[in-house]
Write a protein that holds these residues in place. Structure first.
Motif, short mmCIF file in Angstrom:
data_model
loop_
_atom_site.label_atom_id
_atom_site.label_comp_id
_atom_site.label_asym_id
_atom_site.label_seq_id
_atom_site.Cartn_x
_atom_site.Cartn_y
_atom_site.Cartn_z
N VAL A 97 -7.35 8.97 7.42
CA VAL A 97 -6.51 8.17 6.52
C VAL A 97 -6.87 8.52 5.09
O VAL A 97 -8.03 8.42 4.67
CB VAL A 97 -6.73 6.66 6.78
N ASP A 98 -5.88 8.93 4.32
CA ASP A 98 -6.10 9.33 2.93
C ASP A 98 -6.00 8.15 1.97
O ASP A 98 -6.72 8.09 0.97
CB ASP A 98 -5.07 10.38 2.51
N TYR A 99 -5.06 7.23 2.27
CA TYR A 99 -4.79 6.13 1.35
C TYR A 99 -4.75 4.80 2.11
O TYR A 99 -4.26 4.74 3.24
CB TYR A 99 -3.45 6.32 0.63
N VAL A 100 -5.24 3.78 1.44
CA VAL A 100 -5.07 2.42 1.91
C VAL A 100 -4.25 1.70 0.83
O VAL A 100 -4.69 1.56 -0.31
CB VAL A 100 -6.41 1.70 2.11
N PHE A 101 -3.04 1.31 1.20
CA PHE A 101 -2.14 0.65 0.26
C PHE A 101 -2.38 -0.85 0.36
O PHE A 101 -2.17 -1.46 1.42
CB PHE A 101 -0.68 0.99 0.59
N CYS A 102 -2.84 -1.47 -0.74
CA CYS A 102 -3.34 -2.84 -0.69
C CYS A 102 -2.62 -3.74 -1.69
O CYS A 102 -2.27 -3.32 -2.79
CB CYS A 102 -4.83 -2.88 -1.04
N ASN A 103 -2.44 -4.98 -1.28
CA ASN A 103 -2.13 -6.06 -2.21
C ASN A 103 -3.13 -7.16 -1.90
O ASN A 103 -3.04 -7.83 -0.88
CB ASN A 103 -0.70 -6.55 -2.08
N SER A 104 -4.10 -7.33 -2.77
CA SER A 104 -5.27 -8.14 -2.44
C SER A 104 -5.03 -9.62 -2.64
O SER A 104 -4.08 -10.04 -3.31
CB SER A 104 -6.47 -7.69 -3.27
N GLY A 105 -5.93 -10.41 -2.04
CA GLY A 105 -5.88 -11.87 -2.15
C GLY A 105 -7.26 -12.44 -1.97
O GLY A 105 -8.27 -11.71 -1.98
N THR A 106 -7.33 -13.73 -1.76
CA THR A 106 -8.63 -14.40 -1.67
C THR A 106 -9.40 -14.04 -0.41
O THR A 106 -10.59 -14.36 -0.30
CB THR A 106 -8.44 -15.93 -1.72
N ARG B 159 -7.34 -12.64 7.53
CA ARG B 159 -7.11 -13.92 8.21
C ARG B 159 -7.89 -14.96 7.43
O ARG B 159 -9.08 -14.81 7.19
CB ARG B 159 -7.60 -13.84 9.66
N THR B 160 -7.20 -16.01 6.99
CA THR B 160 -7.89 -17.04 6.23
C THR B 160 -9.07 -17.57 7.03
O THR B 160 -9.01 -17.67 8.26
CB THR B 160 -6.90 -18.17 5.88
#
Length: 574
Positions: free
Chosen positions: A28-37, A116-117
């Motif tokens: 895997v070359d890239y991890v596409f992220c939208n982060s949170g708590t 997972r919260t």
């Protein structure tokens, strides 16, 4: 006590760090992220691995999850390698759902993860710390994407992190391919995981179906003996070798190839055997049909093969088992990657050619003449579309002319149609997924550009599709990652596909006779030029058909020489 546990007896990383390291090890070359708590252990894992000099995938911030899924999709189309998306708990996963559906229908093996919260409220490291920890808990978070995922799991223990990554990758890339999903509880990611052997080869390899030689030989015989064989191709050929093989096979045997609602190019649009997209005449006279990786090779409501016509289907899943209702006949079903199937079939048919040379020559001449006439009509219609408010076909023809001599890839999402274009290689053109999850082409183009920065990538889309793509997020990503794509918005201020669907069902109905068809209008149209300019892109509006060529040339100059994104808002007829 709310502190991180340690184990002095082994070399460890956080489970979040171990998961990321393992993703790199499997390619895997890239991890596409939208982060949170839920991301503290992921972010800590990134920092920890970097501090220890451990190789990681490049983690990039994508400010909307649908764009992240589209980029992973496009990256796979460009490279054939699965990429990862990590979203924020259930709300981020919900935004991934459309991309997961698109990937499932198109058999794109995305590795989808979401946090997972925390399920604990106190006295455990990683426990809930803010009110949304209660608001984001679900009874069944995976239900948001389970219909689209080939396989899913929730990480239970930190020592599982590496082996679960291996299993996710192997299942996603087994035929038929598709997305998989893993839920990542914050408490588990915070715990230490073994760091040894994280760079070892994968514990398991994908299971890939290969063409059965006996079935391929039977398919070759059926096509060779047919008076009027036809080939339907919808998802391209898989690779450059199969693209050449299909073109040669069709030419050698005088078999027309129909790319009905094609998602990828299977044959050059100017090839003598490239038939028009309307399959009606071909199906009426066909006595043998080869279907290459097609979800719906024709419309059963409009097109009905003869009862004595033999139908062969080749593809990763020729019966499309994940689709509950799909009753296209298949007298011979060959499960394999379509590229392998095409090459095997050509080899079998090459051995039969001498016995059928005379009949094939006459058929080739007739098919080529019919296709040439249809091609001439298509181009003439497109040329005429420059007068007054221009047509989509004219935009497509102009774009094709502007790209001549350039190694480019065009993505069309209710944008430029394929028919008027001159396209000649297997990576030349892609259409929106048949799942219809709009907002795909812009982020998919960004993913392709990220995979191949020297290639020209063009994203064409309707005005509605552009709005669906979360354009502010996509333009931000393009600027942040320096991805110089050309975006062409074919703007008719309406849901054109919805209008055509209404006309197809109720051609003489009240909606067809109304001046403004209900629920299809998108006026007033936003100023897309200003949307692009907000992220410092080059952007222009074009309303005059004859001026489009010069505008495209200027846009391409900006993309290729100044290495920036360019957008054209092209106003076309409804």
């Amino acid at each position: 006590m709310d502190t991180a546990p340690t184990d002095p007896k082994m070399t460890t990383l956080t489970a979040g760090g171990a998961l990321l390291v393992r993703l790199k090890a499997i390619g895997v070359d890239y991890v596409f992220c939208n982060s949170g708590t839920d991301f503290p252990p992921i972010i800590e894992g990134l920092a920890e691995a970097a501090a220890k000099g451990i190789a990681l995938p490049t983690a990039v911030v994508i400010p909307h999850e649908s764009a992240a899924m589209g980029m992973a999709h496009g990256y796979y189309l460009a490279t054939g390698r699965s990429q990862a998306v990590i979203a924020h708990t259930n709300v981020g996963l919900a935004n991934c759902a459309i991309g997961a559906i698109n990937a499932a229908v198109e058999r794109v093996p995305v590795l989808l993860f979401s946090g997972r919260t925390p399920t604990t409220e106190k006295d455990r490291f990683g426990t809930r710390t803010v009110p949304i920890g209660w608001g984001q808990e679900m009874r069944d978070q995976t239900a948001l994407v389970r219909e689209a995922a080939k396989w899913d799991y929730e990480l239970r223990f930190p020592e599982q992190a590496a082996e679960i990554v291996d299993r996710a990758w192997a299942i996603a890339n087994s035929t038929p391919r598709g997305p998989v999903y893993v839920s990542l509880p914050r408490e588990v990611l915070c715990e230490p995981a073994p760091a040894d052997d994280l760079d070892a080869p994968p514990r398991m390899q994908p299971s890939v179906a290969h063409p059965d030689p006996k079935l391929v030989a039977e398919a070759a015989r059926l096509l060779a003996e047919a008076e009027n064989p036809v080939i339907f191709a919808q998802h391209g050929t898989g690779d450059a070798g199969a693209f050449e093989a299909l073109s040669a096979l069709a030419d050698d045997w005088g078999i027309p190839v129909c790319q009905y609602w094609a998602v990828a190019l299977a044959m050059p649009t100017d090839h003598p055997m490239a038939a028009e997209a309307n399959p009606a005449k071909l199906i009426e006279r066909a006595d043998a049909i080869l279907v290459l990786d097609a979800l719906a090779p024709w419309s059963p409501q409009l097109h009905r093969p003869k009862a004595d016509c033999t139908i062969v289907q080749i593809g990763q899943d020729p019966l499309s088992a994940r689709t509950p209702v799909r009753n296209f006949r298949s007298d011979l079903s060959i499960a394999c990657d379509v590229a392998d199937g095409i090459k095997a079939l050509k080899a079998e048919m090459d051995a039969l050619r001498l016995g059928w040379a005379d009949r094939v020559a006459l058929r080739r001449e007739a098919v080529a003449a019919e296709n040439a006439k249809a091609r001439e009509t298509t181009l003439a219609t497109a040329e005429a579309g420059q007068s007054g408010m221009m047509t989509k076909d004219w935009v497509s023809l102009c774009l094709s002319r502007a790209l001549q001599g350039i190694d480019a890839t065009v993505l069309s999402e209710l944008g430029c149609p394929m028919a008027p274009m001159s396209l000649d290689h297997h990576r030349a053109w892609y259409q929106e997924p048949h799942a219809g999850g709009l907002g795909w082409s812009f982020p998919a183009a960004l993913g392709m550009q990220l995979a191949d920065r020297d290639r020209l990538i063009v994203a064409t889309m309707g005005d509605g599709s552009y709005m669906f793509s979360n354009p502010v997020a996509c333009h931000q990503v393009a600027e942040a990652l320096e991805l110089p794509v050309l975006v062409v918005v074919v703007n008719n201020a309406e849901w054109g596909a919805v209008r055509q669907s209404v006309l197809g069902v109720y051609p003489g109905g009240y909606a067809a006779r109304s001046n403004a068809m209900p629920l299809t209008q998108l006026s007033p149209v936003p100023d897309f030029v200003k949307v692009a300019e907000a992220s410092r892109a080059w952007a222009r509006r074009v309303e005059d058909g004859p001026a489009l060529g010069a505008a495209l040339a200027e846009a391409l100059d900006h993309v290729r020489n100044k290495r920036g994104l360019a957008l054209l808002d092209v106003r076309v007829r409804p």
